[in-house]
Enzyme design. Structure first.
Site, PDB file in Angstrom:
ATOM      1  CG  ASP B  30     -10.002  -0.278   0.461  1.00  0.00           C
ATOM      2  OD1 ASP B  30     -10.249   0.715   1.170  1.00  0.00           O
ATOM      3  OD2 ASP B  30     -10.076  -1.436   0.886  1.00  0.00           O
ATOM      4  CE  LYS B  43       4.249  10.031  -2.899  1.00  0.00           C
ATOM      5  NZ  LYS B  43       5.309  10.893  -2.339  1.00  0.00           N
TER       6      LYS B  43
END
Lengths: 238, 238
Positions: B30, B43
């Site tokens: 993350d 994306k």
């Protein structure tokens, strides 16, 4: 003090490009200035030969003292067998009170490792075989210590036209501690048009074409060849 | 397998940015995906927690096998305590025949060294004090060997909230081989907003705030403080 990585434009960090763009004067070895021509249009350039590090560094510091923003360029990482330390030492010795920033780059060992696979995946040492500035006896002891401790090693400056014995002796030292089949990788001129990547082993790698632009990576007892790559497994259960 | 350097956008190489831009799917921890938000608009993203390396890597490889261009993102250099080796191992173990490129980055030790001065100027070792994947006895022997051989060392993963003994023992090992006044530098979260750079010495550095985002650099017998920097002189006559 700007590191531009080992090869062409793709190896540079954004900060390195920014630092060169912001400078008024760019100082470096001829070959390094060739590598950054796209960044230096309209700037004052000072180039010099390979063995004039002290003069090159002094000139850069003197210009900075006179008020110029100077980029002193090194290939790879200026903090690893580069000129970052010399710049700090010289500035202090000559009383030049100029702000210094060191912009790190991808060092030759890291670049060679990426092309070879992942040999530096965990604990490793970088050792230069050049005995110009360090006595060979000190280097020899370091080689023996890291060989005994099963560290992967990246050898910088492994061999030159005039200096071949040191790599032979390094091989013999590692051979006393590791099997002849231990994988060895050689990355030469990584990131440039002349790049060569070779996988070999401890018994045979001395026969390869190895020079001052090569980094020789000697694996440890865990290193192995996987699908054409050289890898030192980190120990994950897969 | 893309290394994005230790901190923000300035630490990335052009090749790392290009590889992420060319990808369709970006996979990573993350915190690393947060660092590259400027590159990932539109994306597909797959993020996961810190200890799920194997699952993350397998998911990236499976997508690549299914035809996607995948960027598996690591901070620093993926070839140094990163995931490059795991990707190669897993691809071979699972029979995924996908092309793999490893994009090296500036590793945490090189980035910390540049902020500290030039402590890694010549021969040095990188050793991780995490004994999750390597037995402590092996790490201990490596520390003793490099301490005895007068190598500068960069310690990765020096201390965590649960694991403090290892750094104490490392200090004791180095103290047996080097004077208490040997300079020690600590770089924490280098390149980020939380960056902290501290100079100390071998007798006193354990009192500093050191965590998993720190790299501890222990100098050798030549290392010294010069004008607020930590330098290991390379041996030039100046």
């Amino acid at each position: 003090m700007v590191g531009i990585g080992p090869g062409g434009p793709l190896d540079r960090t954004r900060r390195a490009e920014q630092a060169i763009a912001q400078s008024q004067l760019v100082v470096g070895y001829d070959r390094y200035l060739d590598l950054i021509q796209d960044l230096t249009a309209g700037k004052e350039l000072v180039s010099s030969g390979m063995t004039q590090e002290v003069e090159r560094c002094r000139a850069a510091l003197a210009s900075a003292r006179d008020g110029k923003v100077v980029a002193l360029v090194s290939s790879g990482d200026p903090g690893v067998y580069g000129m970052a330390g010399l710049a700090i030492e010289l500035a202090a010795a000559e009383g030049f009170s100029v702000p210094i920033e060191i912009v790190p780059g991808v060092s030759a060992a890291n670049a060679a490792a990426a092309k070879l696979g992942a040999p530096l995946m965990l604990d490793f040492a970088c050792i230069s075989l050049s005995d110009l500035l360090v006595p060979w006896e000190v280097i020899r002891q370091r080689l023996d210590a890291v060989a005994a401790a099963d560290l992967v090693v990246a050898l910088y400056n492994p061999r030159s036209q005039k200096r071949v014995k040191q790599l032979d002796e390094a091989q013999a030292i590692f051979r006393r501690h590791r099997p002849g089949a231990t994988p060895v990788g050689i990355g030469t001129a990584v990131g440039t048009d002349e790049e060569r990547i070779v996988l070999s082993d401890l018994d045979r790698f001395l026969a390869e074409d190895i020079g001052m632009k090569s980094v020789v990576v000697i694996g440890n007892r865990s290193s192995r060849r996987i699908a054409g790559w050289l890898v030192t497994p980190r120990g994950y259960q897969i």
